[in-house]
Scaffold this active site. Structure first.
Site: not given
Ligand code: NAP
Length: 270
Positions: A182-184, A186
């Site tokens: 999810a981090y990458w 976003s």
């Protein structure tokens, strides 16, 4: 919300640097730093203040909590080093909170020239075991938060005749051979947002760039998220991001715009 007053405590003050003829590169500029209560955002706030900017230190932590660092502590460190700062409570997922923080900054300092959209949360778990609420939080803070704070600040920077927008992203965006999280995702979306915005805002003389650390910065957030042991050669001090952000902050769309920068490579070009 308080204007910081000089205190004797805090960390090592950011050095006050001077350009040719003694003028500091960011003298007369106002910078709004979203996510500045600790870590990279605090380092950027202190460096920009050291280069002469007046800084709005924005984040949620007004009181000490589980993770060290508050907006007041950062603003006080800046004041004790001889700089100007205002601690402004701000949750980048709430439109009203952002509006209030930006309105307070403009009322206090007369405008905004620089935005550093740094607020972020980390979730590196594999897609199959990512709870919806973690996915949503990453997108809410890391992507929608950048959209909301940028949208609120643009008219103020335009009113100054130009300035600089900087979003903090990650080298993980390029690491597609290492999977997805999810981090990458976003941060990849933020890079697309900012690359497109650079074209939209060129006529307004607003530089729009993304900036990430070249290596890992061992911040409070990294440690709290369980970031493991990192070999020393993979670690970068937070001040490197401060100096790289100051470089982008000091210019407008006549300079670098529409780019994705890595801190150490950007500094190596100067
Ligand atoms: N550390 C690294 O190696 C690394 C590498 C690549 C990119 N980055 C990026 O650099 C940025 C800073 O990372 P960091 O390591 O310094 O993290 P950190 O120590 O966890 O700091 C995160 C900052 O974001 C703020 N924040 C989180 N949620 C917020 C919200 N809803 N509203 C307003 N502020 C919020 C936090 O303040 P409050 O909790 O007080 O709100 C804090 O000031 C992030 O965007 C991160 O993705 C870091």
């Amino acid at each position: 919300m308080t204007t910081a007053t000089p205190t004797g405590g805090g960390a090592e003050p950011a050095p006050q640097t001077a350009g040719p003829g003694g003028a500091r590169p960011l003298a007369g500029k106002v910078a709004f730093i979203a996510g500045a209560s600790r870590g990279i955002g605090a380092a950027i706030a202190e460096t920009l203040a050291g280069e002469g900017a007046t800084v709005a230190v924005a984040a949620r932590s007004a009181e000490p909590g589980r993770v060290a660092g508050t907006i007041h502590q950062v603003a006080e460190r800046i004041a004790s080093a001889g700089g100007h700062a205002l601690a402004v409570p701000c949750d980048v997922t709430e439109e009203e909170s952002i509006r209030a923080a930006v309105t307070t900054t403009v009322a206090e300092f007369g405008g905004i020239d620089i935005l550093v959209a740094n607020a972020g949360v980390l979730w590196l778990g594999p897609v199959e075991s990512t709870p919806l609420k973690r996915w949503q939080l990453c997108l809410d803070v890391n992507l929608t938060g950048v959209f909301l704070v940028t949208r609120e600040v643009i008219p103020h920077i335009r009113a100054r005749g130009g300035g600089s927008l900087i979003a903090v992203t990650t080298t993980g965006v390029e690491m597609t051979d290492r999977g997805a999280n999810a981090y990458w995702v976003s941060k990849a979306a933020v890079e697309r947002l900012y690359l497109g915005l650079a074209a939209d805002l060129r006529p307004d003389n607003i530089a729009v760039n993304c900036l990430s650390p070249s290596r890992v910065v061992l911040t409070e957030g990294w440690k709290a998220a369980g970031g493991g042991d990192i070999p020393a050669e993979m670690v970068e001090p937070p001040e490197t991001m401060g100096r790289a952000a100051a470089l982008l902050a000091a210019q407008d769309a006549t300079g670098i715009t529409g780019t994705i920068q890595r801190s150490e490579s950007l500094l190596a070009t100067r």
